[in-house]
Design an enzyme around this catalytic site. Sequence first.
Site, PDB file in Angstrom:
ATOM      1  N   VAL A  75      55.742 114.489  -3.971  1.00 61.87           N
ATOM      2  CA  VAL A  75      56.818 113.582  -3.582  1.00 61.87           C
ATOM      3  C   VAL A  75      56.307 112.152  -3.372  1.00 61.87           C
ATOM      4  O   VAL A  75      57.081 111.268  -3.063  1.00 61.87           O
ATOM      5  CB  VAL A  75      57.520 114.065  -2.294  1.00 61.87           C
ATOM      6  CG1 VAL A  75      58.170 115.398  -2.521  1.00 61.87           C
ATOM      7  CG2 VAL A  75      56.538 114.126  -1.129  1.00 61.87           C
ATOM      8  N   ILE A  79      48.980 107.814  -1.388  1.00 61.77           N
ATOM      9  CA  ILE A  79      48.043 107.639  -2.503  1.00 61.77           C
ATOM     10  C   ILE A  79      46.952 106.646  -2.128  1.00 61.77           C
ATOM     11  O   ILE A  79      45.792 106.810  -2.514  1.00 61.77           O
ATOM     12  CB  ILE A  79      48.812 107.234  -3.776  1.00 61.77           C
ATOM     13  CG1 ILE A  79      49.601 108.458  -4.287  1.00 61.77           C
ATOM     14  CG2 ILE A  79      47.885 106.690  -4.857  1.00 61.77           C
ATOM     15  CD1 ILE A  79      50.508 108.175  -5.459  1.00 61.77           C
ATOM     16  N   LEU A  83      46.248 115.663   1.269  1.00 65.27           N
ATOM     17  CA  LEU A  83      46.869 116.458   2.319  1.00 65.27           C
ATOM     18  C   LEU A  83      45.873 117.374   3.020  1.00 65.27           C
ATOM     19  O   LEU A  83      46.099 117.784   4.164  1.00 65.27           O
ATOM     20  CB  LEU A  83      48.017 117.287   1.742  1.00 65.27           C
ATOM     21  CG  LEU A  83      49.152 116.485   1.096  1.00 65.27           C
ATOM     22  CD1 LEU A  83      50.177 117.417   0.487  1.00 65.27           C
ATOM     23  CD2 LEU A  83      49.803 115.557   2.119  1.00 65.27           C
ATOM     24  N   ALA A 101      45.794 114.162  -5.669  1.00 63.55           N
ATOM     25  CA  ALA A 101      44.478 113.980  -5.043  1.00 63.55           C
ATOM     26  C   ALA A 101      43.365 114.525  -5.922  1.00 63.55           C
ATOM     27  O   ALA A 101      42.335 113.864  -6.129  1.00 63.55           O
ATOM     28  CB  ALA A 101      44.458 114.653  -3.674  1.00 63.55           C
ATOM     29  N   GLY A 157      46.825 118.378  -8.597  1.00 61.38           N
ATOM     30  CA  GLY A 157      47.783 117.414  -8.078  1.00 61.38           C
ATOM     31  C   GLY A 157      47.241 116.003  -8.119  1.00 61.38           C
ATOM     32  O   GLY A 157      46.226 115.704  -8.767  1.00 61.38           O
ATOM     33  N   GLU A 213      55.618 104.055   4.527  1.00 61.74           N
ATOM     34  CA  GLU A 213      55.036 102.827   3.989  1.00 61.74           C
ATOM     35  C   GLU A 213      54.226 103.107   2.725  1.00 61.74           C
ATOM     36  O   GLU A 213      53.363 102.319   2.338  1.00 61.74           O
ATOM     37  CB  GLU A 213      54.175 102.135   5.034  1.00 61.74           C
ATOM     38  CG  GLU A 213      54.975 101.358   6.081  1.00 61.74           C
ATOM     39  CD  GLU A 213      55.571 100.052   5.537  1.00 61.74           C
ATOM     40  OE1 GLU A 213      55.227  99.658   4.419  1.00 61.74           O
ATOM     41  OE2 GLU A 213      56.376  99.432   6.262  1.00 61.74           O
ATOM     42  N   LYS A 221      57.194  97.675  -8.081  1.00 67.24           N
ATOM     43  CA  LYS A 221      57.611  97.653  -6.674  1.00 67.24           C
ATOM     44  C   LYS A 221      57.072  96.398  -6.000  1.00 67.24           C
ATOM     45  O   LYS A 221      55.875  96.120  -6.054  1.00 67.24           O
ATOM     46  CB  LYS A 221      57.083  98.904  -5.964  1.00 67.24           C
ATOM     47  CG  LYS A 221      57.346  98.922  -4.467  1.00 67.24           C
ATOM     48  CD  LYS A 221      56.731 100.147  -3.823  1.00 67.24           C
ATOM     49  CE  LYS A 221      56.835 100.072  -2.312  1.00 67.24           C
ATOM     50  NZ  LYS A 221      56.180 101.220  -1.644  1.00 67.24           N
ATOM     51  N   THR A 246      51.809 105.116   1.805  1.00 71.68           N
ATOM     52  CA  THR A 246      50.354 105.037   1.969  1.00 71.68           C
ATOM     53  C   THR A 246      49.608 106.295   1.530  1.00 71.68           C
ATOM     54  O   THR A 246      48.374 106.321   1.588  1.00 71.68           O
ATOM     55  CB  THR A 246      50.010 104.761   3.447  1.00 71.68           C
ATOM     56  OG1 THR A 246      50.696 105.720   4.278  1.00 71.68           O
ATOM     57  CG2 THR A 246      50.431 103.355   3.843  1.00 71.68           C
ATOM     58  N   PRO A 301      57.939  92.777   2.367  1.00 70.49           N
ATOM     59  CA  PRO A 301      57.427  92.407   1.044  1.00 70.49           C
ATOM     60  C   PRO A 301      55.921  92.543   0.962  1.00 70.49           C
ATOM     61  O   PRO A 301      55.211  92.487   1.965  1.00 70.49           O
ATOM     62  CB  PRO A 301      57.836  90.934   0.934  1.00 70.49           C
ATOM     63  CG  PRO A 301      57.742  90.437   2.352  1.00 70.49           C
ATOM     64  CD  PRO A 301      58.135  91.603   3.228  1.00 70.49           C
TER      65      PRO A 301
END
Length: 499
Positions: free
Chosen positions: A49, A346, A333, A17, A15, A342, A80, A344, A98
């Site tokens: 996700v 990754i 995880l 991580a 995955g 928010e 983004k 966070t 922002p």
Amino acid sequence: MTALPVREVVIVGGGTAGWMAAAALSRFLPRARTRIRLVESEEIGTVGVGEATIPTIQTFNRMLGIDEDAFVAATGGTFKLGIQFEHWRAVGDRYFHPFGQFGQDIDGLSFHQLFLKLAGQRRCADLWHYAPCAVAASAGRFARVAEGEAPFPLPYAFHFDAGRYARFLRDYAEARGVERIEGRVADVAQHADTGFVQAVRLADGRRVDGELFVDCSGFRGLLIEGALASGYEDWRHWLPCDRAVAVPTARDGAPVPYTRAIAQGAGWQWRIPLQHRTGNGYVYSSAHVDDDAAQAALLDAVEGEVLAEPRRLSFVTGRRRRFWNRNVVALGLAGGFLEPLESTSIHLIQTGIAKLLALFPDAGFSPVEAEEYDRLMRGAYDGVRDFIILHYHATQRDDTPFWRHVRTMEVPDSLRRKIELFRVHGRFFRYDDELFSLASWTAVLLGQGIVPAAYDPVVDVLDEDRLAGTLERLRHAILAQTRAMPSHADFIARHCAAR
């Protein structure tokens, strides 16, 4: 006498991580001295996700020498500039968090204090007119604007397909000598006296020995918890959302350069635009809505054709009491979970990898290095935790039991102090090396309706008319820079369209 170096690293789980860890370790550990192996099973799916990021991922990519356009194209990514929050303070309300700064400090005085003074006199525009990322996002425009290249730099991050990202990093890591082992871990062998993990045994009987084990096995935490019982700190009393349902939809129109976080009756919905699809999900509290109703609410709210069956997830928000126990380090995880409000997830993987490299052990595994790693990682998770709780607690909503609960619940003392200090004179102090800056806290505090009773009186040293003129020129300059940018869709088509 110097201890021997670690020669065998085993990463358990793939995955995002696992392959982030494999890529980074293969970049910085000498291949001739250290063998890196990653064990994963195609039978076991990944959560996948976490498709939105924050600007710190650019540091990770640069550290690996990754070409950004190739990375965006390979992952179906978009850019983004922040997050649009909808219905959080009240139904029908919205605000933008922002990246980057609001305005510019003047004579050493913080911009948000100058804004508070003029806003109280109705002599300036809304705060978000002074944030370059917010203005560009609202206009649907994007360009790479680095520090010093233009009056206002434009920090940015990415949305991408998490599965494609893992494959991209797998190619990177395997090209640098990482060995992938297909197999499901059935058992863990530990030293009888020390408890150190010696090997993982696979379901087919194979044994994979190692010296340092990196646990990327997801919520199960096969090594850090299953073998070493490191403990878990449960934060559901502050963050009651414990379920999510996710579904992809066909892209509907040009992708916007921001994430949408849309508050719902028992949680919130994400909407993440990629080049080839849109990611959607509903994070919710099972104590306030059942799974079928949550799924129905999500499917009713999505836009575009549904491309797959909805996928349900369960989790316990919190973190391990120890991230580094004996010769096992937990990432992703396996180390903890904070909902992706928010973006966070990754970043916290990246933080764990960076701290591991900074404290990389020798074969002696000094306890003081593990203790420092734990201290730093606890601080990283706790700081993000407080910032996420703020979004729920600072609300005027009382239209559902969920919102009535979160607005009246007790919050951590560390968050309570920040809120109370800001309420008085808009003051804010960053603790240690916590992630979110003054600008981020200002965006959410003001966006959620926490307005200071007064501004810091030191700003009265500036002439009001001069100050108002400066802010108006600043607003026009940001608008002019934005108008010179291409649209987000045009920038992608020109530089990094998915293959």
